[in-house]
Design a protein around this motif. Structure first.
Motif, PDB file in Angstrom:
ATOM      1  N   ARG A   1      28.555  13.242   4.099  1.00  0.00           N
ATOM      2  CA  ARG A   1      27.379  14.117   4.290  1.00  0.00           C
ATOM      3  C   ARG A   1      27.780  15.390   5.035  1.00  0.00           C
ATOM      4  O   ARG A   1      27.302  16.484   4.710  1.00  0.00           O
ATOM      5  CB  ARG A   1      26.278  13.378   5.032  1.00  0.00           C
ATOM      6  CG  ARG A   1      25.593  12.321   4.195  1.00  0.00           C
ATOM      7  CD  ARG A   1      24.324  11.821   4.850  1.00  0.00           C
ATOM      8  NE  ARG A   1      24.516  11.304   6.197  1.00  0.00           N
ATOM      9  CZ  ARG A   1      24.855  10.049   6.486  1.00  0.00           C
ATOM     10  NH1 ARG A   1      25.051   9.169   5.505  1.00  0.00           N
ATOM     11  NH2 ARG A   1      24.980   9.648   7.725  1.00  0.00           N
ATOM     12  N   LEU A   2      28.650  15.246   6.010  1.00  0.00           N
ATOM     13  CA  LEU A   2      29.110  16.405   6.775  1.00  0.00           C
ATOM     14  C   LEU A   2      29.866  17.379   5.888  1.00  0.00           C
ATOM     15  O   LEU A   2      29.610  18.595   5.923  1.00  0.00           O
ATOM     16  CB  LEU A   2      29.985  15.941   7.940  1.00  0.00           C
ATOM     17  CG  LEU A   2      30.547  17.023   8.851  1.00  0.00           C
ATOM     18  CD1 LEU A   2      29.424  17.802   9.510  1.00  0.00           C
ATOM     19  CD2 LEU A   2      31.444  16.409   9.897  1.00  0.00           C
TER      20      LEU A   2
ATOM     21  N   ASP B   1      29.632  17.701   2.632  1.00  0.00           N
ATOM     22  CA  ASP B   1      28.676  18.301   1.693  1.00  0.00           C
ATOM     23  C   ASP B   1      27.892  19.420   2.351  1.00  0.00           C
ATOM     24  O   ASP B   1      27.631  20.452   1.736  1.00  0.00           O
ATOM     25  CB  ASP B   1      27.713  17.250   1.141  1.00  0.00           C
ATOM     26  CG  ASP B   1      28.380  16.277   0.191  1.00  0.00           C
ATOM     27  OD1 ASP B   1      29.475  16.593  -0.313  1.00  0.00           O
ATOM     28  OD2 ASP B   1      27.805  15.201  -0.053  1.00  0.00           O
ATOM     29  N   ALA B   2      27.526  19.220   3.603  1.00  0.00           N
ATOM     30  CA  ALA B   2      26.685  20.197   4.308  1.00  0.00           C
ATOM     31  C   ALA B   2      27.450  21.469   4.669  1.00  0.00           C
ATOM     32  O   ALA B   2      26.883  22.564   4.598  1.00  0.00           O
ATOM     33  CB  ALA B   2      26.105  19.573   5.577  1.00  0.00           C
ATOM     34  N   ILE B   3      28.713  21.333   5.032  1.00  0.00           N
ATOM     35  CA  ILE B   3      29.433  22.532   5.506  1.00  0.00           C
ATOM     36  C   ILE B   3      30.198  23.258   4.410  1.00  0.00           C
ATOM     37  O   ILE B   3      30.711  24.341   4.644  1.00  0.00           O
ATOM     38  CB  ILE B   3      30.376  22.213   6.687  1.00  0.00           C
ATOM     39  CG1 ILE B   3      31.454  21.220   6.312  1.00  0.00           C
ATOM     40  CG2 ILE B   3      29.575  21.717   7.876  1.00  0.00           C
ATOM     41  CD1 ILE B   3      32.487  20.984   7.391  1.00  0.00           C
TER      42      ILE B   3
ATOM     43  N   HIS C   1      24.556  18.173  11.935  1.00  0.00           N
ATOM     44  CA  HIS C   1      24.729  17.199  10.861  1.00  0.00           C
ATOM     45  C   HIS C   1      25.217  15.841  11.348  1.00  0.00           C
ATOM     46  O   HIS C   1      25.407  14.926  10.545  1.00  0.00           O
ATOM     47  CB  HIS C   1      25.697  17.756   9.816  1.00  0.00           C
ATOM     48  CG  HIS C   1      25.264  19.070   9.288  1.00  0.00           C
ATOM     49  ND1 HIS C   1      24.191  19.227   8.433  1.00  0.00           N
ATOM     50  CD2 HIS C   1      25.714  20.325   9.527  1.00  0.00           C
ATOM     51  CE1 HIS C   1      24.021  20.498   8.157  1.00  0.00           C
ATOM     52  NE2 HIS C   1      24.930  21.190   8.811  1.00  0.00           N
TER      53      HIS C   1
END
Length: 81
Positions: free
Chosen positions: A75-76, A78-80, A17
């Motif tokens: 974004r990180l 949200d992704a994890i 990411h």
């Protein structure tokens, strides 16, 4: 491995990411920089007091700020999650 350093499992979850576009100068190792950022944030110490194993404090601080402005941290997260 330091107290706040990423485990291999955590690093493998985060690595895909991260931005991977390099400009002219080769980037400093992302894992080392992230470990420095996390050390500073979790210890509460000033950037300038960062242990030398993470590299120059200005590099760590600048990467943290550049990624903040670019939305990488959002974004990180949200992704994890």
């Amino acid at each position: 491995m330091g107290r706040y350093d990423l485990t291999d499992f955590e690093w493998e979850a985060i690595r895909p990411h991260l931005p991977n576009k390099s400009r002219g100068v080769p980037r400093v190792d992302d894992r080392r920089v992230l470990n420095g950022i996390f050390w500073c944030l979790r210890s509460g110490a000033p950037w300038a007091d960062m242990p030398a194993r993470y590299g120059p404090p200005t590099t760590i601080y600048n990467r943290f700020n550049r990624w903040r402005k670019a939305g990488v941290w959002d974004r990180l997260m949200d992704a994890i999650t």
